[in-house]
Scaffold this motif. Sequence first.
Motif, short mmCIF file in Angstrom:
data_model
loop_
_atom_site.label_atom_id
_atom_site.label_comp_id
_atom_site.label_asym_id
_atom_site.label_seq_id
_atom_site.Cartn_x
_atom_site.Cartn_y
_atom_site.Cartn_z
N VAL A 9 -31.58 -24.03 -32.62
CA VAL A 9 -31.38 -24.30 -31.32
C VAL A 9 -29.06 -24.32 -30.92
CG1 VAL A 9 -31.18 -27.47 -29.83
CG2 VAL A 9 -32.83 -26.30 -31.74
N LEU A 10 -28.22 -25.10 -31.34
CA LEU A 10 -27.30 -24.54 -30.67
C LEU A 10 -27.19 -23.43 -30.73
CD1 LEU A 10 -25.17 -26.54 -32.85
CD2 LEU A 10 -25.46 -26.39 -30.31
N GLY A 11 -27.58 -22.19 -30.88
CA GLY A 11 -27.47 -20.50 -31.01
C GLY A 11 -28.70 -20.28 -29.39
N GLY A 12 -29.37 -20.64 -28.79
CA GLY A 12 -30.20 -20.77 -28.05
C GLY A 12 -29.27 -21.51 -26.36
N PHE A 13 -29.14 -22.48 -26.99
CA PHE A 13 -28.30 -23.05 -25.22
C PHE A 13 -27.49 -22.18 -25.46
CE2 PHE A 13 -29.48 -27.77 -26.59
CZ PHE A 13 -30.09 -27.66 -26.18
N ARG A 15 -26.82 -19.01 -25.91
CA ARG A 15 -27.00 -17.59 -25.25
C ARG A 15 -27.81 -18.11 -24.11
NH1 ARG A 15 -28.65 -16.78 -30.41
NH2 ARG A 15 -30.67 -17.96 -30.15
N SER A 16 -28.11 -18.71 -23.51
CA SER A 16 -28.68 -19.23 -22.26
C SER A 16 -27.29 -19.46 -21.51
CB SER A 16 -29.39 -20.91 -22.00
OG SER A 16 -28.51 -21.44 -22.51
N PHE A 17 -25.64 -20.20 -22.09
CA PHE A 17 -25.25 -20.00 -21.43
C PHE A 17 -24.40 -18.91 -21.29
CE2 PHE A 17 -24.41 -24.19 -23.30
CZ PHE A 17 -25.45 -25.44 -22.64
N GLY A 18 -24.21 -17.94 -21.74
CA GLY A 18 -24.13 -16.45 -21.77
C GLY A 18 -23.65 -15.75 -22.77
N TYR A 19 -23.37 -16.74 -23.94
CA TYR A 19 -22.93 -15.93 -24.65
C TYR A 19 -23.74 -15.35 -25.86
CZ TYR A 19 -19.19 -19.55 -24.14
OH TYR A 19 -18.19 -19.91 -23.10
N GLY A 20 -24.07 -14.45 -26.23
CA GLY A 20 -24.36 -14.41 -27.34
C GLY A 20 -23.98 -12.66 -28.08
N HIS A 29 -20.21 -25.24 -37.86
CA HIS A 29 -19.58 -25.67 -37.25
C HIS A 29 -19.12 -25.37 -35.85
CE1 HIS A 29 -20.37 -29.07 -39.55
NE2 HIS A 29 -20.46 -28.46 -41.12
N GLN A 30 -19.02 -23.56 -36.07
CA GLN A 30 -18.85 -23.22 -34.73
C GLN A 30 -19.26 -22.75 -34.02
OE1 GLN A 30 -17.27 -19.30 -36.96
NE2 GLN A 30 -15.82 -19.46 -36.88
N ARG A 31 -20.56 -23.11 -34.03
CA ARG A 31 -21.54 -23.44 -32.74
C ARG A 31 -21.38 -24.53 -32.85
NH1 ARG A 31 -27.47 -20.33 -34.50
NH2 ARG A 31 -26.54 -17.90 -34.11
N VAL A 32 -21.42 -25.61 -33.01
CA VAL A 32 -21.06 -26.72 -32.38
C VAL A 32 -19.98 -26.69 -31.94
CG1 VAL A 32 -20.93 -29.50 -33.11
CG2 VAL A 32 -22.17 -28.13 -34.44
N GLY A 33 -18.87 -26.55 -31.72
CA GLY A 33 -16.97 -27.20 -31.44
C GLY A 33 -17.77 -25.51 -30.19
N TRP A 34 -18.28 -24.65 -29.75
CA TRP A 34 -18.67 -24.27 -29.00
C TRP A 34 -19.27 -24.32 -27.73
CZ3 TRP A 34 -18.80 -17.90 -28.60
CH2 TRP A 34 -18.29 -17.30 -29.49
N PHE A 35 -20.75 -25.20 -28.35
CA PHE A 35 -21.40 -25.84 -27.51
C PHE A 35 -20.58 -26.93 -26.41
CE2 PHE A 35 -24.13 -29.78 -27.25
CZ PHE A 35 -24.76 -29.77 -26.91
N ARG A 36 -19.58 -27.52 -27.28
CA ARG A 36 -18.91 -28.84 -26.89
C ARG A 36 -18.03 -28.40 -25.97
NH1 ARG A 36 -18.83 -32.16 -32.49
NH2 ARG A 36 -21.24 -33.06 -31.69
N SER A 37 -17.23 -26.80 -26.35
CA SER A 37 -16.76 -26.38 -25.19
C SER A 37 -17.20 -25.98 -23.97
CB SER A 37 -15.81 -24.93 -25.83
OG SER A 37 -15.08 -25.43 -26.67
N ALA A 38 -18.23 -25.32 -23.89
CA ALA A 38 -19.05 -24.78 -23.44
C ALA A 38 -19.31 -26.11 -22.05
CB ALA A 38 -21.02 -24.12 -23.68
N ALA A 59 -25.34 -32.95 -33.66
CA ALA A 59 -24.82 -32.07 -33.34
C ALA A 59 -25.28 -31.70 -32.33
CB ALA A 59 -25.49 -31.04 -34.27
N LEU A 60 -25.70 -32.39 -31.17
CA LEU A 60 -26.63 -31.71 -30.17
C LEU A 60 -26.03 -32.84 -28.45
CD1 LEU A 60 -29.61 -30.08 -31.62
CD2 LEU A 60 -27.99 -29.16 -31.05
N LEU A 61 -25.53 -33.40 -28.97
CA LEU A 61 -24.60 -34.06 -28.28
C LEU A 61 -24.05 -33.21 -27.17
CD1 LEU A 61 -23.74 -37.69 -30.00
CD2 LEU A 61 -25.75 -37.52 -28.44
N PRO A 62 -24.15 -33.63 -25.72
CA PRO A 62 -23.07 -33.04 -25.05
C PRO A 62 -22.02 -34.16 -24.91
CG PRO A 62 -25.73 -33.84 -23.79
CD PRO A 62 -25.41 -34.44 -25.15
#
Length: 173
Positions: A9-13, A15-20, A29-38, A59-62
């Motif tokens: 799910v984090l990977g999908g989020f 990618r929708s933010f432009g990372y890929g 844990h890196q994906r969680v960090g990137w998600f929170r930073s984004a 893990a998906l808390l904004p």
Amino acid sequence: HGPADPGVVLGGFLRSFGYGGDELPNEFHQRVGWFRSALADKKVAVLLDNAATAAQVRALLPPSADSVLVVTSRRRLGGLVLDGARFIEVPPLAPQDGARLLAETIGVERLRAETEPARELATLCGGLPIALSVVAARLVTRRRLRVTDAVQELRAEQNRLSLLSRFDEMADD
């Protein structure tokens, strides 16, 4: 087929933010960090449907206080209280509201002659939208099946759960 993997799910989020591609980390844990930073300075609304565990949600808390996370679950995820969660109990649908849900799914015209059976069907499904949706899916895929027929099948209380499970399997066909 079971709960969604939070890493996927984090990977999908992300990618929708432009990372890929190659830059997207494989490590959870890196994906969680990137998600929170984004999302650190953004206002977002995230909907997680049918969550299984508090850990899956956590893990998906904004990260932003201006964001909102709405979680639906069949279980009370009490562990989320530590994260500031508020619980909203959604009561079962009243028979007329269940009939309306059914009408929206299978069509008003088809239900017009079966208003009372539609209300009874909502009652037999306990006013639960998921159960009603399962039966509605069967009615949609079986155009000749009437609401009255579904009511007849569900009246036998000892068979209701197995019938709803069978309806669900048939709806996936």
